[in-house]
Design an enzyme around this catalytic site. Structure first.
Site, PDB file in Angstrom:
ATOM      1  N   HIS A  20       0.847  -1.194   0.000  1.00 41.95           N
ATOM      2  CA  HIS A  20       0.000   0.000   0.000  1.00 41.95           C
ATOM      3  C   HIS A  20       0.878   1.239   0.000  1.00 41.95           C
ATOM      4  CE1 HIS A  20      -4.040   1.885   1.182  1.00 41.95           C
ATOM      5  NE2 HIS A  20      -3.186   2.894   1.071  1.00 41.95           N
ATOM      6  N   HIS A  22       1.393   4.824  -2.566  1.00 41.21           N
ATOM      7  CA  HIS A  22       0.928   5.592  -3.717  1.00 41.21           C
ATOM      8  C   HIS A  22       2.113   6.228  -4.434  1.00 41.21           C
ATOM      9  CE1 HIS A  22      -3.451   5.577  -2.708  1.00 41.21           C
ATOM     10  NE2 HIS A  22      -2.962   5.359  -1.495  1.00 41.21           N
ATOM     11  N   ARG A  75       4.052  15.181 -16.059  1.00 38.53           N
ATOM     12  CA  ARG A  75       3.446  15.544 -17.335  1.00 38.53           C
ATOM     13  C   ARG A  75       3.824  14.611 -18.481  1.00 38.53           C
ATOM     14  NH1 ARG A  75       3.383  22.183 -17.580  1.00 38.53           N
ATOM     15  NH2 ARG A  75       2.308  22.486 -15.569  1.00 38.53           N
ATOM     16  N   ASP A 142      -6.342   3.050  -9.300  1.00 41.51           N
ATOM     17  CA  ASP A 142      -7.533   3.267  -8.488  1.00 41.51           C
ATOM     18  C   ASP A 142      -8.504   4.291  -9.053  1.00 41.51           C
ATOM     19  OD1 ASP A 142      -6.129   5.578  -7.868  1.00 41.51           O
ATOM     20  OD2 ASP A 142      -6.459   5.442  -5.715  1.00 41.51           O
ATOM     21  N   HIS A 202      -9.652   1.055  -0.683  1.00 40.24           N
ATOM     22  CA  HIS A 202      -9.533   1.658   0.641  1.00 40.24           C
ATOM     23  C   HIS A 202     -10.913   1.581   1.296  1.00 40.24           C
ATOM     24  CE1 HIS A 202      -6.038   3.393  -1.253  1.00 40.24           C
ATOM     25  NE2 HIS A 202      -5.749   4.213  -0.252  1.00 40.24           N
ATOM     26  N   GLU A 205     -11.042   3.926   6.606  1.00 36.82           N
ATOM     27  CA  GLU A 205      -9.932   4.806   6.991  1.00 36.82           C
ATOM     28  C   GLU A 205     -10.469   6.046   7.699  1.00 36.82           C
ATOM     29  OE1 GLU A 205      -6.170   7.246   4.972  1.00 36.82           O
ATOM     30  OE2 GLU A 205      -7.822   6.545   3.705  1.00 36.82           O
ATOM     31  N   ASP A 283       1.825   4.094   2.785  1.00 39.69           N
ATOM     32  CA  ASP A 283       0.751   4.888   2.178  1.00 39.69           C
ATOM     33  C   ASP A 283       1.337   5.961   1.262  1.00 39.69           C
ATOM     34  OD1 ASP A 283      -1.858   5.605   1.611  1.00 39.69           O
ATOM     35  OD2 ASP A 283      -2.183   6.671   3.481  1.00 39.69           O
TER      36      ASP A 283
END
Length: 338
Positions: A20, A22, A75, A142, A202, A205, A283
């Site tokens: 987990h 990101h 970008r 996600d 998720h 939380e 996270d």
């Protein structure tokens, strides 16, 4: 060498799996500032050190604002590759052998990033992670909870189309839980599961156990991101423990976002004592100024988790992962030698 030094040395060497994390939350100030200069993005900072001072926030909303500001530096394919390679270098320093990294295609699509650039950048970054650092990466793409239904359908359509990056293992569900229960996204998750993708939302939380129940019943979740509110519902704890549904927790994240007042009050110990399958994660490691090694050390120092338990957490993460059989076998052998 002190006891703490021995512990940290052992923790750094421990073979690890992270499930987990990101990508967009792993941009350290140095990387973000460099990409901003490349793309002419004004972040209102004169240096990486100046930018680092802004990696602080008082609420989930404040964090969200910082998170989306960071997206602006991504970008081109080169930018995404550089972000992945920087994260892979951090993984290698910690002996993280395999990671499932969450990324949000809809957030980049909305900003006008071409999907070819996004996918090509992730693919090259993933190749370099393996080639240069020996780190294997699987993607969890996600849906943003704030998305209207057409946007969530965009995400699943993208994942099932020819432009999807290599190595996608599951569909995630992130963003603000309040007002966006899992049931709203059942159709997208049904399509994902029908096409071999795992359901990895998720839940629990920032809202209560009802979110986790919704993720289990409506999305058929195979793992739960965070899920810390499960401890408020004994029936849910029993269900998750009986069905061996892993919960990917992140202690520092929960504290920094004010979901838990203090590290000492985090329910990780109660979750483990209840027989829940728990994995430990970062996270958004850059914004929360942590690493997986730090999280393991925190669990050991504050919650008293033994070395045996910490190894068990890595074994649980490996078992809960969607790594291929060869990768799993190699990591399992390394863990057995600890």
């Amino acid at each position: 060498m002190t006891i703490a030094d021995v512990t940290m040395a052992w923790l750094r060497a421990l073979p690890k799996v992270e499930l987990h994390v990101h990508l967009e939350g792993a941009l350290r100030p140095e990387t973000m500032f460099r990409l901003a200069r490349r793309n002419g993005v004004d972040l209102g900072a004169t240096s990486a050190e100046d930018l680092a001072k802004r990696y602080s926030f008082g609420s989930f909303d404040d964090f969200g604002a910082l998170f989306f500001a960071g997206l602006s530096v991504l970008r081109s394919a080169e930018d995404f590759t550089d972000a992945v390679v920087a994260l892979a270098a951090e993984f290698a320093e910690q002996n993280i052998r395999y990671a499932e990294v969450t990324t949000s295609p809809i957030n980049h699509h909305r900003r006008g990033v071409r999907l070819e650039e996004y996918g090509d950048g992730l693919n090259e970054g993933r190749r370099r992670a393996q080639r240069e650092f020996g780190v294997d990466i699987g993607w969890v793409c996600d849906i943003s909870r704030e998305s209207e239904d057409p946007a969530s359908e965009f995400t699943i359509g993208y994942l099932l189309g020819p432009q999807a990056p290599d190595g996608v293992v599951g569909l995630g569900l992130g963003g603000v839980e309040q007002g966006f229960p899992p049931e709203l996204f059942a159709s997208s998750f049904a399509r994902a599961r029908a096409n071999g993708l795992a359901a990895l939302p998720h839940a629990g939380e920032t809202v209560g156990p009802e979110s986790i129940w919704g993720a289990v019943r409506s999305l058929h979740a195979e793992r739960i991101g965070h899920g810390i509110s499960c401890v408020e519902d004994p029936a849910l704890v029993d269900y998750l423990a009986t069905h061996r549904i892993p919960l990917d927790i992140a202690i520092t994240s929960n504290v920094r976002l004010k979901l838990v007042e203090r590290v000492e009050e985090h329910p990780v110990t109660a979750m483990l004592k209840a027989g829940l399958v728990v994995t430990l994660n970062t996270d958004d490691p850059a914004y929360f100024q942590t690493t997986l090694t730090d999280e393991l050390q925190l669990a050991h120092r504050v919650h008293g988790l033994s070395r045996e338990t910490l190894v068990g957490l890595q074994t649980a993460a490996l078992d809960a992962s969607y790594a291929d059989s060869t990768t799993k076998a190699g990591i399992r052998t390394a863990l057995a030698a600890v």
